[in-house]
Design a protein around this motif. Structure first.
Motif, PDB file in Angstrom:
ATOM      1  N   GLN A 218     -73.628  33.300 -46.063  1.00 30.64           N
ATOM      2  CA  GLN A 218     -74.212  33.297 -47.399  1.00 30.64           C
ATOM      3  C   GLN A 218     -73.155  32.924 -48.458  1.00 30.64           C
ATOM      4  OE1 GLN A 218     -76.006  36.990 -48.504  1.00 30.64           O
ATOM      5  NE2 GLN A 218     -77.076  36.124 -50.282  1.00 30.64           N
TER       6      GLN A 218
ATOM      7  N   SER B   8     -75.291  48.490 -31.802  1.00 30.23           N
ATOM      8  CA  SER B   8     -74.776  48.786 -33.136  1.00 30.23           C
ATOM      9  C   SER B   8     -73.642  47.828 -33.504  1.00 30.23           C
ATOM     10  CB  SER B   8     -74.288  50.233 -33.190  1.00 30.23           C
ATOM     11  OG  SER B   8     -73.751  50.538 -34.463  1.00 30.23           O
TER      12      SER B   8
ATOM     13  N   THR C 272     -75.049  44.350 -34.120  1.00 31.65           N
ATOM     14  CA  THR C 272     -75.736  44.314 -35.408  1.00 31.65           C
ATOM     15  C   THR C 272     -74.737  44.155 -36.550  1.00 31.65           C
ATOM     16  OG1 THR C 272     -77.550  45.688 -34.586  1.00 31.65           O
ATOM     17  CG2 THR C 272     -77.245  45.601 -36.960  1.00 31.65           C
ATOM     18  N   VAL C 273     -73.642  44.881 -36.484  1.00 34.01           N
ATOM     19  CA  VAL C 273     -72.596  44.763 -37.511  1.00 34.01           C
ATOM     20  C   VAL C 273     -72.016  43.349 -37.534  1.00 34.01           C
ATOM     21  CG1 VAL C 273     -70.296  45.557 -38.184  1.00 34.01           C
ATOM     22  CG2 VAL C 273     -72.034  47.210 -37.466  1.00 34.01           C
ATOM     23  N   GLN C 274     -71.804  42.777 -36.336  1.00 34.66           N
ATOM     24  CA  GLN C 274     -71.252  41.425 -36.271  1.00 34.66           C
ATOM     25  C   GLN C 274     -72.215  40.402 -36.873  1.00 34.66           C
ATOM     26  OE1 GLN C 274     -69.681  40.357 -32.380  1.00 34.66           O
ATOM     27  NE2 GLN C 274     -69.233  42.545 -31.956  1.00 34.66           N
ATOM     28  N   PHE C 275     -73.505  40.569 -36.586  1.00 35.06           N
ATOM     29  CA  PHE C 275     -74.503  39.659 -37.169  1.00 35.06           C
ATOM     30  C   PHE C 275     -74.539  39.812 -38.688  1.00 35.06           C
ATOM     31  CE2 PHE C 275     -76.620  38.819 -33.028  1.00 35.06           C
ATOM     32  CZ  PHE C 275     -76.843  37.471 -33.198  1.00 35.06           C
ATOM     33  N   GLN C 276     -74.507  41.052 -39.149  1.00 37.10           N
ATOM     34  CA  GLN C 276     -74.525  41.275 -40.596  1.00 37.10           C
ATOM     35  C   GLN C 276     -73.313  40.637 -41.269  1.00 37.10           C
ATOM     36  OE1 GLN C 276     -74.778  45.529 -40.847  1.00 37.10           O
ATOM     37  NE2 GLN C 276     -77.023  45.564 -40.671  1.00 37.10           N
ATOM     38  N   GLN C 277     -72.143  40.831 -40.660  1.00 38.59           N
ATOM     39  CA  GLN C 277     -70.930  40.255 -41.215  1.00 38.59           C
ATOM     40  C   GLN C 277     -71.012  38.726 -41.189  1.00 38.59           C
ATOM     41  OE1 GLN C 277     -67.376  41.595 -39.303  1.00 38.59           O
ATOM     42  NE2 GLN C 277     -66.009  40.436 -40.653  1.00 38.59           N
ATOM     43  N   TYR C 278     -71.513  38.182 -40.119  1.00 39.80           N
ATOM     44  CA  TYR C 278     -71.672  36.729 -40.008  1.00 39.80           C
ATOM     45  C   TYR C 278     -72.610  36.208 -41.098  1.00 39.80           C
ATOM     46  CZ  TYR C 278     -73.531  32.296 -38.309  1.00 39.80           C
ATOM     47  OH  TYR C 278     -73.970  30.992 -38.218  1.00 39.80           O
ATOM     48  N   ASN C 279     -73.753  36.850 -41.259  1.00 42.17           N
ATOM     49  CA  ASN C 279     -74.724  36.405 -42.267  1.00 42.17           C
ATOM     50  C   ASN C 279     -74.137  36.471 -43.680  1.00 42.17           C
ATOM     51  OD1 ASN C 279     -76.722  35.840 -40.369  1.00 42.17           O
ATOM     52  ND2 ASN C 279     -77.519  37.962 -40.424  1.00 42.17           N
ATOM     53  N   MET C 280     -73.373  37.521 -43.966  1.00 42.03           N
ATOM     54  CA  MET C 280     -72.748  37.639 -45.288  1.00 42.03           C
ATOM     55  C   MET C 280     -71.754  36.503 -45.515  1.00 42.03           C
ATOM     56  SD  MET C 280     -72.111  41.776 -45.434  1.00 42.03           S
ATOM     57  CE  MET C 280     -71.100  41.583 -46.903  1.00 42.03           C
TER      58      MET C 280
END
Length: 303
Positions: free
Chosen positions: A158, A144, A147-155
């Motif tokens: 972007q 979990s 996943t949050v770290q990847f999401q933050q990285y992708n944002m």
């Protein structure tokens, strides 16, 4: 407990039950419920002691003295006196009854040992299961968080791309973060793989444990089938001698002797399951035994 009628007047101790209670049963006529009383005090000797009982004459003598003291403490009189020249004898006769009992005890001990082994294995597997559950929760938490770290990285990547920034430093930082996240992901995947292997091994051990449990239940059922409840004479008093054919422990033998000594005093059976003169050795505390009120009433009535 049934009483069997025969021609001669005797008092005996019998055994029966796969719950390992010991039935004491009289072979005298229930209508008269008489017992052949011997002269008091009773002088007795130790006669036959079959060596297959693994009991010395001295051990048997000590047990008879302990059994006699049970009655002496109640009445204040010495009713039974050892005399190596006495006519009245105490005998230990080994036959199929003791062999049956020995086989039963051996089988029971094996079952207890198997049960103990199963319980130890079950306890160990329960500890491993608890550890696996904790690891599962920990891995889920790591997944979990990653996943949050990847999401933050992708944002952030972007937004960086949308800004059309040409900052080489920022681009390098993103590359380093991506590489670190990929390393974390690879490490977590290895941890998950090891965890899955350990979980699989646990499940296999649980299957084997359940199989062992089924075998243990089958062995117990077979044991109960082989050693079905039955009655047979384990001890006999006939006015001239006491003969014991079976006992499961020294405490059991002492109780048997004390019971037969009671018959030698002329005492009948009681209806109290906890008493010495009850027809079944079952609810008595054979390790620390003392007479009950029912036994004392018999003593007062008979003596």
């Amino acid at each position: 407990m049934r009483y069997l009628s025969v021609a001669m007047v005797t008092a005996c101790l019998c055994m029966g039950s796969t719950q390992f209670s010991y039935a004491q049963n009289d072979l005298h006529n229930i209508s008269s419920h008489r017992h052949e009383v011997v002269k008091k005090p009773l002088y007795y000797r130790i006669a036959e002691v079959d060596p297959r009982f693994n009991l010395t004459t001295q051990q048997l003598l000590e047990l008879t003295q302990q059994a006699a003291k049970i009655w002496e403490q109640e009445t204040g009189q010495q009713h039974f006196i050892y005399d190596p020249q006495a006519e009245f004898s105490i005998n230990l006769v080994y036959d199929e009854r003791q062999q049956h009992s020995s086989n039963r005890i051996q089988g029971l001990n094996q079952l207890k040992q198997q049960q103990k082994q199963w319980e130890n294995q079950n306890q160990q597997l329960q500890q491993i299961k608890d550890e696996v559950q904790r690891t599962t929760a920990l891995i889920a938490s790591k997944q979990s968080q990653l996943t949050v770290q990847f999401q933050q990285y992708n944002m952030e990547v972007q937004r960086f791309n949308q800004q059309r920034s040409s900052s080489k430093d920022m681009a390098e930082q993103f590359n380093q973060r991506q590489h670190a996240l990929e390393l974390q992901s690879a490490a977590l995947q290895r941890e998950i793989q090891q965890h899955n292997q350990k979980t699989q091994q646990l499940n296999q051990e649980i299957i084997r444990l359940n199989h062992n449990n089924q075998q243990l239940v089958a062995s117990a059922n077979q044991f109960n089938q082989v050693f079905q409840p039955r009655l047979f004479h384990k001890g006999l008093f006939n006015g001239r001698q006491i003969t014991v054919y079976e006992f499961s422990s020294l405490e059991d033998l002492r109780m048997t002797l004390a019971h037969e000594f009671g018959h030698a005093l002329g005492l009948p059976h009681t209806d109290d399951p906890s008493s010495l003169m009850y027809p079944v050795i079952q609810k008595q505390n054979i390790q620390k035994f003392s007479l009950t009120d029912s036994d004392r009433e018999l003593v007062k009535a008979s003596l």
